[in-house]
Design an enzyme around this catalytic site. Structure first.
Site, PDB file in Angstrom:
ATOM      1  N   CYS A   1      -1.450  -5.546   2.629  1.00 42.06           N
ATOM      2  CA  CYS A   1      -2.741  -5.064   1.947  1.00 42.06           C
ATOM      3  C   CYS A   1      -3.085  -5.877   0.593  1.00 42.06           C
ATOM      4  O   CYS A   1      -3.282  -7.052   0.819  1.00 42.06           O
ATOM      5  CB  CYS A   1      -2.889  -3.580   1.813  1.00 42.06           C
TER       6      CYS A   1
ATOM      7  N   HIS B   1      -1.390  -1.353   7.039  1.00 47.08           N
ATOM      8  CA  HIS B   1      -0.096  -0.938   6.478  1.00 47.08           C
ATOM      9  C   HIS B   1       0.942  -0.550   7.592  1.00 47.08           C
ATOM     10  O   HIS B   1       0.893   0.601   8.054  1.00 47.08           O
ATOM     11  CB  HIS B   1      -0.453   0.471   5.730  1.00 47.08           C
TER      12      HIS B   1
ATOM     13  N   GLU C   1       4.100  -0.138   7.289  1.00 47.60           N
ATOM     14  CA  GLU C   1       5.017   0.822   6.766  1.00 47.60           C
ATOM     15  C   GLU C   1       4.649   2.271   6.921  1.00 47.60           C
ATOM     16  O   GLU C   1       5.338   3.125   6.868  1.00 47.60           O
ATOM     17  CB  GLU C   1       5.255   0.171   5.417  1.00 47.60           C
TER      18      GLU C   1
END
Length: 207
Positions: free
Chosen positions: A93, A185, A187
């Site tokens: 990001c 993202h 994660e």
């Protein structure tokens, strides 16, 4: 041997990245030092966060917010050191934007349709060009989105390899260095295999 991934900042702020790295069999190392880190750790991860200072890419501030000047300075020095050592760098990001600006690119300071919705990530489709990321993401995939800025003019040596349906760049790879970046993202993708594959392949770049 366990791989180590350096993240500028504190573990409390970036706990989800620590868990993601651990799930890939590596160890996240946190700190606020920039100098000397490239010789200590295997890779650098640039996580999400506030916007970069627009002067860094030659613009006045028209829509940037939550600026983090100290972090900008530290992460630029870290990218310089890790790329000079030919060690892997992964941007997530804001991290993609940091990488693009570091290599001389610019950002679009405000774009519609990509911010989080009521504190939850927005989901949208992407298409991936033939590249190191295509075996990990497929030609088409769904990713999460929580950003209002994006890469505009690409930095030297970078190529766009993934795009949203509206043309926003969703992933970059450097043509010669082990540098990858995604605008989404991984994660926060939970149990989706794509996020795990991305980090696992990234960690192999340093072998």
């Amino acid at each position: 041997m366990e791989k180590t991934v350096y993240i500028w900042g504190g573990p409390d702020r970036f706990a989800n990245y620590r868990r993601w790295v651990k799930a890939a069999g590596a160890r996240a190392v946190f700190g606020i030092a920039a100098e000397g880190q490239a010789r200590l750790w295997d890779a650098l991860l640039l996580p999400g966060g506030g916007d970069l200072e627009p002067w860094r890419y030659g613009q006045g501030n028209t829509a940037s917010r939550n600026l983090e000047p100290e972090r900008d300075e530290a992460e630029f020095r870290l990218v310089q050191a890790f790329t000079a050592a030919k060690k892997p760098v992964l941007g997530i990001c804001r991290g993609l934007q940091t990488i693009n600006v570091f290599f001389g690119g610019t950002l679009a300071q405000d774009i519609p349709g990509h911010e989080a919705l009521e504190n939850a990530d927005r989901l949208h489709g992407v298409r991936t060009a033939p590249s190191p990321l295509r075996p990990l993401c497929g030609a088409g995939a769904e990713v999460n989105s929580a950003h209002h800025q994006a890469a505009d003019r690409l930095g030297s040596g970078l190529r766009a390899v993934q795009w949203a349906e509206d043309g926003v760049v969703e992933a970059l790879c450097h043509r010669h260095l082990p540098v990858w970046a995604v605008q989404w993202h991984p994660e926060r993708l939970g149990d989706r295999a794509m996020g795990r594959r991305l980090l696992g392949a990234f960690l192999e770049l340093g072998r």
